[in-house]
Structure formats: C-alpha cells, structure tokens
Motif scaffolding. Structure first.
Motif, PDB file in Angstrom:
ATOM      1  N   CYS A 159      -0.884  -2.923   2.842  1.00  0.00           N
ATOM      2  CA  CYS A 159      -1.039  -1.813   2.635  1.00  0.00           C
ATOM      3  C   CYS A 159      -0.246  -1.995   0.823  1.00  0.00           C
ATOM      4  CB  CYS A 159       0.491  -1.505   3.555  1.00  0.00           C
ATOM      5  SG  CYS A 159       0.701   0.613   3.175  1.00  0.00           S
ATOM      6  N   GLY A 357       2.922   3.702   1.896  1.00  0.00           N
ATOM      7  CA  GLY A 357       2.378   4.588   2.598  1.00  0.00           C
ATOM      8  C   GLY A 357       2.615   4.636   3.592  1.00  0.00           C
ATOM      9  N   GLN A 358       3.362   3.644   4.933  1.00  0.00           N
ATOM     10  CA  GLN A 358       3.790   3.460   6.083  1.00  0.00           C
ATOM     11  C   GLN A 358       5.553   4.261   6.561  1.00  0.00           C
ATOM     12  OE1 GLN A 358       1.429   1.147   9.915  1.00  0.00           O
ATOM     13  NE2 GLN A 358       1.838   0.316   7.645  1.00  0.00           N
ATOM     14  N   ARG A 608      -8.331   8.437   2.580  1.00  0.00           N
ATOM     15  CA  ARG A 608      -7.695   9.122   3.802  1.00  0.00           C
ATOM     16  C   ARG A 608      -8.265  10.465   3.389  1.00  0.00           C
ATOM     17  NH1 ARG A 608      -5.150   4.441   2.685  1.00  0.00           N
ATOM     18  NH2 ARG A 608      -3.897   3.705   3.979  1.00  0.00           N
ATOM     19  N   GLN A 614      -4.026   7.191   9.200  1.00  0.00           N
ATOM     20  CA  GLN A 614      -4.799   5.621   9.403  1.00  0.00           C
ATOM     21  C   GLN A 614      -5.946   5.826  10.253  1.00  0.00           C
ATOM     22  OE1 GLN A 614      -2.618   4.568   7.280  1.00  0.00           O
ATOM     23  NE2 GLN A 614      -1.052   3.472   8.082  1.00  0.00           N
TER      24      GLN A 614
HETATM   25 MO   LIG Z   1      -0.460   1.639   4.099  1.00  0.00          MO
END
Ligand SMILES: [Mo]
Ligand SMILES: Nc1nc2c(c(=O)[nH]1)N[C@H]1C(S)=C(S)[C@@H](COP(=O)(O)OP(=O)(O)OC[C@H]3O[C@@H](n4cnc5c(=O)[nH]c(N)nc54)[C@H](O)[C@@H]3O)O[C@H]1N2
Ligand SMILES: Nc1nc2c(c(=O)[nH]1)N[C@H]1C(S)=C(S)[C@@H](COP(=O)(O)OP(=O)(O)OC[C@H]3O[C@@H](n4cnc5c(=O)[nH]c(N)nc54)[C@H](O)[C@@H]3O)O[C@H]1N2
Length: 732
Positions: A159, A357-358, A608, A614
């Motif tokens: 990521c 991202g996460q 996405r 995810q």
């Molecule tokens: Mo990610």
C-alpha cells in the motif's frame, strides 16, 4: 450506555462518528452537524436490529459526512457470520470450536516446536494497517522478543511502501500528508495522480471544492473515474495516460517547468540539494517524446505545466495508481521533485502528499510491524535505536533480531524448506489481496501450522489450523493515526461477544506460555504509554501524548515530543535530513517503458469500488454493500469489446501465465481502449490477484498491482458456484 465518539473502522480518512448502543438508541443523539454528503445524520439501531446506531460527527476531515461503508459498518458487529469462539480445523478440513485455553496451549506448543526444529525465523508474522497503534506495536515486540523471529511484515507493504520510501529519501521523514487535510480547501490548484478519492474517501472530495471553483482540479487516471468527473464543467482537467507511464509524464512536466523558466530558483537554492542532477536527467524528456510514451497530448502537457506554476496554492497528491508499480518509488520521487522545483513543499499554502489508505496505514508503518523497523519509525539496523528500544523493553539489544524480509518475499517463503513453516496472521487477507495470489494460497497450504486472528472466516482464515476471534472497532479502545498524521482515539461503545478476545490479551497469554522476556500488557492505555516511550526521540515521536490528552480532543499531529504541541504542518523551517534540506534525487525510467505487450494482450489495472473494502472480507458481509456490488466486473472500452465479441453483462475470461479470471464485462467509454480494469475485492476465481505478478519495486518491495498483461476473450456463462461461501469453500 452513553453515545461514544470514535472513528470509522475502514480507511485512513478516519471519519469521525458517534456510536449509540442499541439500548440507549431509542432517542438517538442528534448529529452535531449536518452530514456533508448524501447520508442522513443518524442510522437508527433498534429499528433494524443493529447493536449500535452510527452518526457522522463534526470533524475537520469529514465534516459530519460518512460514506456507504462507514454508514453500514454496524452490521459487522452482530453479523451472523461473526466467529464467536476459537475454531480448530480437523483433518477432514472442517472447523470445530476449541476452548481458549486449549487453543492457546496448542499454538504455544507449535510455536516452540517450529522454533526448536527449524530455528526462530521459521515462524513468520503478517500484520495489517488496520490494527490500532497498540496492536501494531505489540505485534512487533511480540515477534522480536517472544518469538525471537525477524520474519515480520504487513499488508502496508502493498500500500504505502513506495510513497514512504520516496518521502524518506526526499524529506528524511514519511508522514503521508505533511499538512492538514483542511489546508487543501484554500488551494486553487490540486494535481491528483492515480487516486480515485470520490470512491475511496468520499467525504474527502469536499476539500477539493476550492480548487474546482478555481477551475484547477487536475486528475491523472487512465479511467474517467468519479474523481475525474469532478473536473467536468470547467472545474479542471482530466489527463488519461497509458498505465504505468506516470514517471515519464512527471519528468516531462518537470522538463517543461524548467524549459519555460517556471521553477522557483530561490527556493531550490535555499531549501534543496541535488537540483543539478535533476536538470540533466529531465533534459531529454521533451514534450513530443513524452506524448509518444504516455499518450498525453503535447498541448495538455503544456497546459498542465503552466497551471501548476501559476497556482497560488498548489498541491501535488499521489495515490496507489502511480505508486503500485515496479518503479513506484521513483514515480513518487518524480512527483516530489516536481513539487520541489515549483517551491511547494514546506509552505503554509502548498505541498506534496500521498493519501494513506488503510485505517491505521500511517501509524501501522511507524511502530514496528515493518520488517526493517522499530517503534518511532526507527531503523532496526541502527545501534542507537536498538539500544533505546531494548531499554524500554527491558532486554539487551542483542535480544532484538535484525531486519527481516518484506511482505512479498515473506509470502514467497511460505511452506518452503528453510523458509516460513508456521505463520501468524493479524489483519490481512492475503489469499485475496497479495499479488500472484494462487501461489500464496499454495504456500499457506504447505505450512506446518497457520494461525489467523480475524472476525470472519476470511479466505485466509478458511485455510488456518486455528482461527482466533478478535474484537472489532466498536468493542475496543486504542489509537489510530490518520492520513494527516493525527493520532485519534478509537473507543469502545459495546462489549464484544462473550467468546471474543482482544489481540493484546492474546499476545499476553502466548508470551506467558512461551516464557518470553519483556512485559505484555493487555491494557491499551498502558501499551500506548509504552509505545510513546519507545518512540521518544524517534522520527514518529509520540512521547508527549497520552489518552487523557487525546480524549480531550487535542489535535495531535506527530511528531509530538514531550513538552511540545505537535506538528500540524511539517517542514516549514527545515526538512528532516541533517542539513535541513530536501534531497532532489534524479530518477529515470528503468528498462521497458511500454507494458510487456504480447500480441493481442491488454493492460490490466486493478483498484477499488465505492462499496467494498480491500479483500472484501468485511464489506461482502454487509447486505446493502454486497447487493450493490455482488461480483467482479471487468471494465472494458466498447471498441475493444466489439473487437473481442464481448457484450455488456456478457462473460469474459482474462488469462495470463499465472491464472484465469472469469467475470462479466462492463462496457464503458470511461477507460482507455488498451486497458481493462478489475476491482480486487472478490474471492475465489474472481480474484484479480490471480493475474498480478509478484514483481516488486527494488527500493520499497511494493508489488505491481496496476500493470499486468492479460489476454481477454468472450466466453459462455461459466458454471459457477453461486454464493461467496460456496466459492471460498470450493477453493479452500
Ligand atoms: Mo492500501
Ligand atoms: N471504497 C474503498 N475505499 C478505500 C479502500 C477500499 O478498498 N475501498 N481502501 C483504502 C486503501 S487501503 C487505499 S490504499 C486507498 C486507495 O485509494 P486509491 O489510490 O484512490 O484507489 P485505487 O482504486 O487502488 O487506485 C486509484 C486509481 O488509480 C488508477 N490507476 C491505475 N493504474 C494507474 C496508472 O498507471 N497511472 C495512474 N495515473 N492511475 C492509475 C485507477 O484507475 C484508479 O482509479 O483507498 C482506501 N479507501
Ligand atoms: N490487485 C490489487 N491488489 C491489492 C491492491 C490493489 O489496488 N490491487 N491494493 C493493496 C492494498 S493498498 C492494500 S492496503 C491491501 C489490503 O489487503 P488486505 O490485507 O487483504 O486487507 P483487508 O481486506 O482489509 O484484510 C484485513 C483482514 O483483517 C481483518 N481485520 C480487520 N481489522 C482487524 C484487526 O484489528 N485485527 C485482526 N486480527 N483482523 C482484523 C478483516 O476482517 C480482514 O479479513 O491489498 C492490496 N492488494
């Protein structure tokens, strides 16, 4: 129970929300501000049998708004598919409950045996960027001390690793956004490369309004995405290059900025080193040549360069689209170089950033679950860092193993002689999300022992010997560090189901059984205090923070050393290198420029959809989201489809030397004719990662998720098992 202020379980924007437990939800707390985006302000809990109601909450980043995923997240808590007690797989492949004591005893035995037979590095650990700071920190400590293993890495390698490597190289520090999200509001020019925020962080797009009103939003994406469409009607420009050519595009823009004397020479002299090499390296990238490689017309290149230079508040932002390539670090570096040449970075009105991202993708890369790293963003190879952390852990520096191996390499070593024999997975679903996913699945099946901690039978958990059920966001305390480097409190609103435990408790219990050196508290606040101490003096210094301060709502941007007030904007006076200057590192394309085009091949890019998160392990279990997007569909240009005999909604087969995906085609003029797109959220034979290669960026270890040669053909509707569950079980 009272309403509890917390943040969303999903992405790094960490939208603020208020949870009201069902019993108390009869008169739900009114949302503090109107929801910024379509959702109504409160989703009632009792009415639809959910354990909590969710309301968007006023906060500078989301301004009360939530996306569909955050809005429906309560369904995860009481889901019928939730694992509610430890499960052990029998020889026939079926799972049966096992007590916590027996499960932990068994795991400890197998860990000891693996270590005795094959050495400590035969035990591997795979973490995740969704873990709280406390869990990520403890996972790193547990691996190094209790398991004595160097073999830990995490899904953030897929990521953020390229942008992180580029940031470290240029600035001496990697904080995704070195400024506040709301700083973007005042910008009149924003260049977004390879990011589809309208679908991946919907409330974020409010911060693009200023640039759109000024006509200055520029989106670079091979697809005309929802984000690209924000540039319509004079709001900006959509640039549609061939996948994987962004490095050349950026070199070309830098060339033009220099050729047209638009560079900020004073800034370059005061604040940077390395400019001379850059000038030389971009000299050959004149517009005509850049057009040939990228497909971006010379006219557009010129317009872009002059707009960027004319902006009075200008930001350059990168996303996974430009980073998930074998030259991702160099591409992010080229974006940084362009920002430096324009004099943008380390000012109050302009800058460069990457969108983490996460949920805890930022904190998760700071506190030690990365193979080369100790808490506080310290290097595991640095003797001073080892000594400091060993002191906090109460051990000798020699007891901390050296650097391990990055995620793709670690997964490649699964089940191999001399490789990883036993694996613990915390917060990743690699069977779906890792590149060349089927070889990863085979590796997992060849392990002596696999333990997965999760809420659900993810595709990875379905292969485990033991699955341990753990707490979810609304059931736990902790901290998350958002995409702007702001440390936020995650708070417990409800109790977890009776058989579910926290990972901190699991580490404590296993460490005790393994007679591990060091202390492993199960209390998140105590773990946070220890993390802060371990980070003191490091790059990501949290030593001035504690839960009391965070609970008071103090905006806590790291570095936040003891006695400071934190750092909302970085680099205003100096960069983090010893000489205080940013390093311009001249980069050039290595090797082939065009994708390995075999005859008739198309370039597959992946990414996405709004509704799924995810690997889909969570969102595929939320009815509203699963109904909206029940299966993978391949986006393909109508002209390309016509040539291949594909129809809208008809079946397509994508294949290459690694695998085959069968799914329906979605005809759309929004994608380049030489490119097809697949979301990577779906399991079994619809995994996009059956096709992607394990090729990685040599600097960051980031795999190339976004440029894969595939052959595509029309097929008759395959005889597929219908539900996700059937697919996963057919596959396990
Ligand atoms: Mo990610
Ligand atoms: N709905 C939803 N939101 C999410 C997530 C999710 O899974 N679902 N995940 C979160 C996480 S962990 C992350 S990392 C972020 C990711 O957020 P983004 O980076 O916005 O997501 P992607 O869809 O992976 O990629 C963005 C865009 O890159 C484009 N692209 C592909 N190849 C190239 C290329 O070669 N050049 C250029 N310029 N563009 C290219 C794709 O067409 C795509 O539109 O989203 C976060 N938010
Ligand atoms: N083809 C392709 N592949 C990609 C990408 C792409 O763009 N294209 N993007 C990549 C990117 S950017 C990312 S971030 C990765 C992510 O890919 P994954 O690592 O697969 O991410 P998730 O699906 O979020 O998996 C997290 C798992 O952990 C569980 N989980 C969530 N929170 C916790 C927790 O606190 N503890 C524990 N024990 N479990 C938890 C969830 O239920 C889920 O099963 O995918 C990468 N893979």
């Amino acid at each position: 129970m009272n309403p509890v202020d917390t943040h969303c379980p999903y992405c790094a924007l960490q939208c603020a929300m208020t949870l009201t437990p069902a019993a108390a939800a009869a008169t739900p707390a009114a949302a503090a501000t109107p929801a910024a985006r379509p959702a109504p302000a409160v989703r009632p809990a009792d009415a639809i049998g959910l354990p909590v109601s969710i309301a968007g909450r006023a906060f500078p980043t989301n301004r009360g708004g939530l996306c569909k995923k955050g809005w429906t997240a309560a369904e995860l808590l009481g889901s019928a598919e939730r694992i509610r007690e430890p499960m052990r797989r029998a020889a026939d492949g079926s799972f049966a409950p096992i007590s916590w004591t027996d499960a932990l005893d068994l795991i400890a035995d197998r860990l000891r045996a693996s270590r005795a037979e094959h050495g400590a590095d035969s035990v591997g650990v795979f973490g995740g960027g969704g873990l709280t700071n406390e869990k990520a920190y403890q996972l790193g400590k547990f691996t190094r001390l209790a398991l004595g293993s160097s073999r830990i890495d995490y899904n953030g390698r897929f990521c953020m690793s390229s942008a992180a490597a580029a940031g470290n190289r240029a600035f001496g520090l990697d904080r995704g956004l070195p400024f506040r999200v709301e700083d973007l509001d005042a910008a009149d020019t924003i260049l977004m490369l390879g990011s589809n925020v309208a679908q991946t962080m919907p409330p974020f797009i409010g911060h693009l309004d200023g640039a759109r009103q000024a006509g200055g939003l520029i989106v670079v994406d091979p697809r005309r995405t929802a984000t690209a469409r924000l540039t319509d009607d004079g709001a900006g420009l959509h640039v549609q290059p061939a996948p994987g050519t962004d490095l050349v595009l950026l070199l070309g823009l830098t060339h033009l900025v220099l050729a047209e004397r638009l560079a900020d020479t004073d800034y370059l002299a005061r604040r940077t080193t390395g400019f001379d090499q850059l000038r030389y390296s971009v000299a050959g990238w004149y517009p005509q040549r850049v057009q040939e490689h990228t497909g971006v017309p010379v006219r557009q290149l010129r317009e872009l360069a002059s707009r960027l230079a004319a902006g009075r508040g200008t930001y350059i932002i990168t996303g996974r689209g430009v980073e998930q390539h074998v030259d991702g670090t160099d591409t992010a570096t080229a974006a940084i170089n362009l920002a430096l040449v324009l004099g943008l970075v380390g000012t109050t009105h302009s800058g460069y950033g990457t969108l983490t991202g996460q949920g805890n993708g930022q904190g998760g890369r700071e506190h030690g679950q990365k193979c080369d790293q100790l808490p506080g963003y310290r290097k595991i190879t640095d003797p001073a860092a080892r000594a400091h952390v060993a002191g906090v852990w109460g051990v000798e520096p020699e007891q901390i193993p050296g650097a391990g191996i990055p995620a793709v390499e670690l997964l490649g070593a699964l089940g191999r002689p001399g490789g990883i024999r036993t694996l613990l997975v915390h917060g990743a679903n690699v069977v779906v999300s890792a590149p060349d996913a089927d070889s990863v699945r085979r590796g997992l099946k060849n392990l002596d022992f696999l333990v997965v901690c999760d809420f659900f039978f993810s595709e990875t958990a379905a292969l485990a010997d033991v699955v341990l059920p753990v707490t979810q966001w609304a059931e736990e305390e902790g901290t998350m560090t958002s995409l702007e480097g702001r440390v936020l409190r995650r708070r417990r609103a409800i109790d977890p189901p009776a058989g579910v435990r926290s990972e901190l408790w699991i580490f404590q219990e296993l460490a005790r059984r393994l007679d591990a050196p060091g202390v492993y508290s199960a209390d998140p606040s105590a773990v946070f205090d220890e993390l802060c101490q371990a980070s003191a003096g490091g790059i990501a210094d949290y030593s001035g923070l504690d839960y009391t301060l965070l609970d008071a709502g103090e905006p806590a941007y790291w570095p936040y050393p003891a006695g400071s007030g934190g750092t909302p904007r970085l680099f205003l006076d100096r960069f983090a290198h010893d000489d205080g200057r940013a390093r311009i590192v001249a980069v050039t394309p290595r090797g082939v420029l065009a994708p390995a085009q075999t005859r008739g091949a198309l370039t597959l890019i992946t990414g996405r959809l709004l509704e799924h998160y995810q690997s889909g392990a969570q969102t595929r279990r939320v009815a509203e989201l699963a109904t909206a997007q029940p299966e993978a569909r391949m986006q393909v240009h109508p002209a390309t489809a016509a040539g291949l005999g594909l129809t809208d909604g008809g079946w397509a087969e994508l294949a290459n030397e690694r695998g085959t995906v069968r799914c329906r085609a979605q005809l759309s003029a929004d994608i380049r004719p030489d490119t097809v797109f697949l979301p990577f959220h779906f399991p079994a034979d619809q995994r996009a990662n059956l096709l992607t290669a394990a090729a990685t960026d040599p600097i960051s270890g980031m795999p190339e998720f976004k440029r894969t040669a595939v052959r595509v053909r029309a097929i008759a509707g395959p005889d597929l098992p219908t539900t996700d569950h059937e697919r996963v079980m057919a596959d396990a």
